[in-house]
Write a protein that holds these residues in place. Structure first.
Motif, PDB file in Angstrom:
ATOM      1  N   UNK A 197     -78.804  52.778 -42.077  1.00  0.00           N
ATOM      2  CA  UNK A 197     -79.184  52.017 -43.262  1.00  0.00           C
ATOM      3  C   UNK A 197     -80.244  52.769 -44.056  1.00  0.00           C
ATOM      4  N   UNK A 198     -80.105  52.735 -45.350  1.00  0.00           N
ATOM      5  CA  UNK A 198     -81.043  53.395 -46.264  1.00  0.00           C
ATOM      6  C   UNK A 198     -82.130  52.407 -46.668  1.00  0.00           C
ATOM      7  N   UNK A 199     -83.381  52.879 -46.690  1.00  0.00           N
ATOM      8  CA  UNK A 199     -84.483  52.048 -47.184  1.00  0.00           C
ATOM      9  C   UNK A 199     -85.019  52.639 -48.483  1.00  0.00           C
ATOM     10  N   UNK A 200     -85.527  51.774 -49.327  1.00  0.00           N
ATOM     11  CA  UNK A 200     -86.141  52.184 -50.585  1.00  0.00           C
ATOM     12  C   UNK A 200     -87.475  51.462 -50.703  1.00  0.00           C
ATOM     13  N   UNK A 201     -88.526  52.220 -50.980  1.00  0.00           N
ATOM     14  CA  UNK A 201     -89.855  51.635 -51.163  1.00  0.00           C
ATOM     15  C   UNK A 201     -90.229  51.618 -52.635  1.00  0.00           C
ATOM     16  N   UNK A 202     -90.887  50.547 -53.064  1.00  0.00           N
ATOM     17  CA  UNK A 202     -91.317  50.411 -54.457  1.00  0.00           C
ATOM     18  C   UNK A 202     -92.801  50.037 -54.480  1.00  0.00           C
ATOM     19  N   UNK A 203     -93.575  50.801 -55.237  1.00  0.00           N
ATOM     20  CA  UNK A 203     -94.976  50.471 -55.493  1.00  0.00           C
ATOM     21  C   UNK A 203     -95.028  49.624 -56.754  1.00  0.00           C
ATOM     22  N   UNK A 204     -95.901  48.618 -56.758  1.00  0.00           N
ATOM     23  CA  UNK A 204     -96.010  47.775 -57.950  1.00  0.00           C
ATOM     24  C   UNK A 204     -97.382  47.126 -58.032  1.00  0.00           C
ATOM     25  N   UNK A 205     -97.731  46.700 -59.227  1.00  0.00           N
ATOM     26  CA  UNK A 205     -98.969  45.968 -59.479  1.00  0.00           C
ATOM     27  C   UNK A 205     -98.605  44.494 -59.501  1.00  0.00           C
ATOM     28  N   UNK A 206     -99.133  43.732 -58.576  1.00  0.00           N
ATOM     29  CA  UNK A 206     -98.786  42.326 -58.459  1.00  0.00           C
ATOM     30  C   UNK A 206     -99.252  41.465 -59.623  1.00  0.00           C
ATOM     31  N   UNK A 207    -100.154  41.976 -60.444  1.00  0.00           N
ATOM     32  CA  UNK A 207    -100.669  41.196 -61.567  1.00  0.00           C
ATOM     33  C   UNK A 207     -99.758  41.226 -62.789  1.00  0.00           C
ATOM     34  N   UNK A 208     -98.917  42.249 -62.894  1.00  0.00           N
ATOM     35  CA  UNK A 208     -98.125  42.359 -64.110  1.00  0.00           C
ATOM     36  C   UNK A 208     -96.677  42.784 -63.874  1.00  0.00           C
ATOM     37  N   UNK A 209     -96.175  42.578 -62.672  1.00  0.00           N
ATOM     38  CA  UNK A 209     -94.814  42.993 -62.358  1.00  0.00           C
ATOM     39  C   UNK A 209     -94.025  41.810 -61.814  1.00  0.00           C
ATOM     40  N   UNK A 210     -92.810  41.647 -62.311  1.00  0.00           N
ATOM     41  CA  UNK A 210     -91.955  40.559 -61.834  1.00  0.00           C
ATOM     42  C   UNK A 210     -91.122  41.023 -60.644  1.00  0.00           C
ATOM     43  N   UNK A 211     -90.647  40.060 -59.871  1.00  0.00           N
ATOM     44  CA  UNK A 211     -89.742  40.389 -58.762  1.00  0.00           C
ATOM     45  C   UNK A 211     -88.483  41.060 -59.282  1.00  0.00           C
ATOM     46  N   UNK A 212     -88.006  40.596 -60.433  1.00  0.00           N
ATOM     47  CA  UNK A 212     -86.792  41.164 -61.018  1.00  0.00           C
ATOM     48  C   UNK A 212     -86.979  42.648 -61.336  1.00  0.00           C
ATOM     49  N   UNK A 213     -88.149  43.025 -61.857  1.00  0.00           N
ATOM     50  CA  UNK A 213     -88.410  44.428 -62.179  1.00  0.00           C
ATOM     51  C   UNK A 213     -88.452  45.287 -60.920  1.00  0.00           C
ATOM     52  N   UNK A 214     -89.062  44.770 -59.864  1.00  0.00           N
ATOM     53  CA  UNK A 214     -89.134  45.506 -58.598  1.00  0.00           C
ATOM     54  C   UNK A 214     -87.732  45.671 -58.013  1.00  0.00           C
ATOM     55  N   UNK A 215     -86.958  44.601 -58.001  1.00  0.00           N
ATOM     56  CA  UNK A 215     -85.592  44.659 -57.465  1.00  0.00           C
ATOM     57  C   UNK A 215     -84.715  45.606 -58.261  1.00  0.00           C
ATOM     58  N   UNK A 216     -84.870  45.588 -59.570  1.00  0.00           N
ATOM     59  CA  UNK A 216     -84.048  46.447 -60.428  1.00  0.00           C
ATOM     60  C   UNK A 216     -84.268  47.923 -60.133  1.00  0.00           C
ATOM     61  N   UNK A 217     -85.523  48.341 -60.019  1.00  0.00           N
ATOM     62  CA  UNK A 217     -85.804  49.756 -59.746  1.00  0.00           C
ATOM     63  C   UNK A 217     -85.349  50.133 -58.336  1.00  0.00           C
ATOM     64  N   UNK A 218     -85.485  49.205 -57.388  1.00  0.00           N
ATOM     65  CA  UNK A 218     -85.043  49.484 -56.011  1.00  0.00           C
ATOM     66  C   UNK A 218     -83.526  49.642 -55.953  1.00  0.00           C
ATOM     67  N   UNK A 219     -82.810  48.758 -56.618  1.00  0.00           N
ATOM     68  CA  UNK A 219     -81.351  48.812 -56.608  1.00  0.00           C
ATOM     69  C   UNK A 219     -80.848  50.112 -57.222  1.00  0.00           C
ATOM     70  N   UNK A 220     -81.506  50.577 -58.280  1.00  0.00           N
ATOM     71  CA  UNK A 220     -81.122  51.846 -58.919  1.00  0.00           C
ATOM     72  C   UNK A 220     -81.356  53.029 -57.987  1.00  0.00           C
ATOM     73  N   UNK A 221     -82.354  52.926 -57.102  1.00  0.00           N
ATOM     74  CA  UNK A 221     -82.671  54.028 -56.186  1.00  0.00           C
ATOM     75  C   UNK A 221     -81.790  54.032 -54.937  1.00  0.00           C
ATOM     76  N   UNK A 222     -81.079  52.934 -54.699  1.00  0.00           N
ATOM     77  CA  UNK A 222     -80.185  52.859 -53.545  1.00  0.00           C
ATOM     78  C   UNK A 222     -78.925  53.693 -53.787  1.00  0.00           C
TER      79      UNK A 222
END
Length: 99
Positions: free
Chosen positions: A41-66
């Motif tokens: 299984x492949x894992x993808x890590x995403x760094x984000x700022x919890x004050x100004x980032x939505x779950x959708x934005x984090x998921x979108x970048x992770x899905x593109x990296x998969x």
């Protein structure tokens, strides 16, 4: 202070603010120091700022990296501060890429 100096300071502040905003966009990071993924299984890590980032934005970048063919993500690990993320994005989430 002259008008020219004031304009120069305003332009500098606007540019610096724009660069700082870009620095806080979610970004891909390594997952070396997270728990091991199930075999194959492949894992993808995403760094984000919890004050100004939505779950959708984090998921979108992770899905593109998969890998191609990935249809969904599964939360695998998350941490704060003790990771490879920059200080402007101290949160890291790790996903499994699922087909």
């Amino acid at each position: 202070m002259t008008g020219k100096m004031l304009r120069g300071m305003v332009i500098t502040l606007v540019l610096a603010g724009g660069l700082a905003a870009c620095a806080n966009d979610p970004s891909i990071t390594d997952t070396i120091d997270t728990r091991s993924a199930p075999d194959g299984m492949k894992t993808v890590g995403v760094c984000y700022n919890g004050n100004n980032t939505t779950r959708a934005a984090v998921s979108e970048i992770a899905l593109k990296a998969c890998p191609k063919g990935t249809t969904k993500l599964k939360l695998w690990d998350k941490d704060h501060m003790a990771n490879a993320c920059p200080l402007t994005k101290v949160n890291r989430v790790v996903f499994l890429c699922l087909h």
